[in-house]
Design an enzyme around this catalytic site. Structure first.
Site, PDB file in Angstrom:
ATOM      1  CG  LEU A  85      -1.728  -1.364   1.114  1.00  0.00           C
ATOM      2  CD1 LEU A  85      -2.634  -1.279   2.538  1.00  0.00           C
ATOM      3  CD2 LEU A  85      -2.450  -1.617  -0.065  1.00  0.00           C
ATOM      4  CB  CYS A  86       4.650   1.910  -0.349  1.00  0.00           C
ATOM      5  SG  CYS A  86       5.308   2.030   1.401  1.00  0.00           S
ATOM      6  CG  HIS A  87       1.204   6.615  -2.250  1.00  0.00           C
ATOM      7  ND1 HIS A  87       0.827   6.430  -0.776  1.00  0.00           N
ATOM      8  CD2 HIS A  87      -0.167   6.991  -2.585  1.00  0.00           C
ATOM      9  CE1 HIS A  87      -0.406   6.479  -0.643  1.00  0.00           C
ATOM     10  NE2 HIS A  87      -0.909   6.833  -1.497  1.00  0.00           N
ATOM     11  CG  MET A 121       6.403   2.789   5.024  1.00  0.00           C
ATOM     12  SD  MET A 121       6.530   2.105   6.709  1.00  0.00           S
ATOM     13  CE  MET A 121       7.265   0.384   6.070  1.00  0.00           C
ATOM     14  CD  GLU A 122       9.546   5.312   0.594  1.00  0.00           C
ATOM     15  OE1 GLU A 122       9.290   5.800   1.801  1.00  0.00           O
ATOM     16  OE2 GLU A 122       8.776   5.108  -0.198  1.00  0.00           O
ATOM     17  CG  ASP A 136      23.352 -13.349   1.288  1.00  0.00           C
ATOM     18  OD1 ASP A 136      23.149 -14.634   1.309  1.00  0.00           O
ATOM     19  OD2 ASP A 136      23.882 -13.034   0.240  1.00  0.00           O
TER      20      ASP A 136
END
EC number: 4.6.1.17
Lengths: 168, 168, 168, 168, 168, 168
Positions: A85-87, A121-122, A136
């Site tokens: 739901l992120c733009h 969020m970024e 990793d």
């Protein structure tokens, strides 16, 4: 949207879910495109042997942290592909720092934009992808590495105002 | 590759970095394509108000956890795009569980393959993307949410053998 | 497919275009999944000032070549997304080397697989993306950088046999 | 950023690397969103047999050049995914031309935007992906094809001013 | 999985949803990697003026259908990215045909694999993306174009056996 | 571009193809960034047994429709990657509704932007991807599901004016 506001800019409801419970990408076309920043942090806890290796003891550390830094930067750009739901927004700058400590790797990401939504969020995605890349990189040596404490430290810009963790 | 092995299957060096320090995607063409699984867990700590909302008190919780579950599944498939030195592999099954607790959301991802590398990174990525999606979902209500304790719990298959966290 | 073969394994027609002229992704399901490698090279010609900077004269060269190396490795994985008629295949190893010369940067990529098609395109894509990244890195200093001589040097495996540039 | 400028708009340092050597995506939020264009060119050298085929002698050439043209256009849109430190920008137009010559295929890409950064990398990426697609198309007939001379011919717009190859 | 089978290979339940209602990517690691094909069809209904244009009356039709064909082929490769619970599989061949009729464009896609799951979704996705591209191509002339009748015509291979639309 | 206009805003030519027949991404840098919306609809026809399952008879319907809704929202964001000549634009809101009817699932997608091109293709892509996801979800029970009647219902904003299906 304002009716649900509590003092300090917090909503009382999950804005990404409508009244029937359906997920939606909230319309932000009315929001202003302004300068916004966000800074997020996180950590990867690793074994003492890995700390040595990341510090370059016994072999060149070489690209080890570079790979994670670049993965974090690239990860920030993929945020709207990963988080449903992120733009999609125009990121205008990303910085990812990794510092080797005695117990692991501390990660900080700072993201800037001049767009209609914040970039928390970024920044969190940049930290997460950098952290996954560290895991990793070290997993053949240390299967027990843990990613922890990924959180927003600070944001500026936008209608809901500035935020600083632990502040008001 | 075996000469660097310590007992228990751990390498002594960062396998993704060659002797000159350059990052590389390790050649796995000699490894066998066998059944492998990995299970990873993580948590998102949120405010009591968010716990209420995720439990559906006062409004339908609706898609809230579904969005995170689906994002986690899709995230597992994107692992080799996000993590620079990960091999593209054929994931044969993914399950992502989210449980709302009194302090947040517990996330577990189980990934299966019948390929040449383990799927620990896929499981960790599924958990991370699900966790980021939870944060995105609740961030208008709780800016202070924290993603924490993302780790591999268990893996099976592959030459380095089975692994269970806290076990031998 | 064999009827169109000339000695030495070359086809006489564009295999990606059918008899009506339509593009198609050729069916390779009958081909054997075997060990295959490809090595490709290329160069970026840059100004003397850039050569100095890439050698770390006057400032830390830091991540400059690492970014290109990692971009090349990640680019190899994206080959089937970029090149319309390429098959998605399981790359099992990638190595990208960058060497600063007196006139620029020499790039070599080696790709391995155990799949149904060769990996020449993956090696060429790795070189191309690494080269583009070098240009991006230096373009503020030298707008005139040129990418040149991207070519397959060698391939092994597959029905059409081994190939070595300049050989038979 | 201005202090490092030499006359003519060139920087003296690698702007994508900070003073400690760490890669970063440079902040462009202060730059103006203005009309910008870039034109890049490149070539694929192929055998005389391939030139015949691309000219449609002996079989319909059909989609051969269309595939490369479309791949180039789509490649331009993927630039920020491929090149780690490139900003995601809103491309407003792309044109890719392919001309079959006696020795190969000449490729020209023109990209336009109305955004905060130049589109040189987008134009170079369009040419590179189109060139790789030509090689893929012809590789069954000619394993020795070479991609060469990929370079920016011209750019307009932005603070560093217009640039024309071979001009001042 | 067999207990839920009805005669003819149909399940009685939604296999992608577990007993608690949660979505999951079903584990297929036990399934055999065998040759499988699927063929799907669909149509775009357009205005008479668009039919004329697609037939090249009054202007070169040029790349119009090529763009849709190539988009369809590339779309097939993106199926597991688009459809949340689809497995990533190794497509070994794709063919997309477009035929201009008096009322629109008929689209057929045939996909082959030698993997653990069927390729019906890949064939349907190829048709859908080709159809969307036709609509994009003609929408300036005909805003009322309709995509219709997208369906699987035939599949072969796999444990559930062959299927032919309208057959048994 | 205006000379080709007929009354009502329709072009007489395929704007994505130039006079020589070559595909191009039309330059929109002169267009205004304004508020635009598009609404598209479509349907999936399924068997009575599937209708029962989607209504939750005999088992929890759970995530079934949520998966399709989220896939549709995410699909809208991927439009410029899927459709070769679509411009990358900043979507500012997406809503996807699914309603189970007696014969299948009705899908509606509404997309908003404040950018230089319309969002009809984004709305159609959202519907298509949601529809494909429904088919994927039910295909083990009903191989004969059909996707049908995908069309634009309404658009607002932009120079060519508002459009309403069946209206003027």
């Amino acid at each position: 949207m304002s009716t649900g506001n509590t003092p300090g800019g917090a909503e009382r409801h999950l804005t990404h879910i409508d009244e029937s419970g359906a997920a939606r990408m909230v319309d932000v076309s009315e929001k202003e495109a302004t300068a916004r920043t966000a800074r997020a942090t996180g950590r990867v806890r690793v074994s003492p042997r890995v700390v040595e290796l990341l510090r370059g003891e016994g072999m060149p550390k070489g690209d080890a942290l570079s790979v994670a830094r670049i993965a974090g930067i690239m990860g920030a750009k993929r945020t709207p592909e990963l988080i449903p739901l992120c733009h999609p927004i125009a990121i205008s700058g990303v910085k990812v720092d990794l510092v080797v400590t005695d117990t692991g790797v501390d990660i900080t990401a700072t993201v800037r934009t001049a767009d209609r939504t914040g970039v928390e969020m970024e920044a969190l995605t940049a930290v997460s992808v950098a952290a996954l890349t560290v895991v990793d990189m070290v997993k053949a040596v240390d299967k027990a590495a843990v990613i922890t404490d990924i959180q927003v430290e600070e944001k500026t810009g936008g209608k809901s105002g500035d935020y600083r963790r632990g502040g008001s």
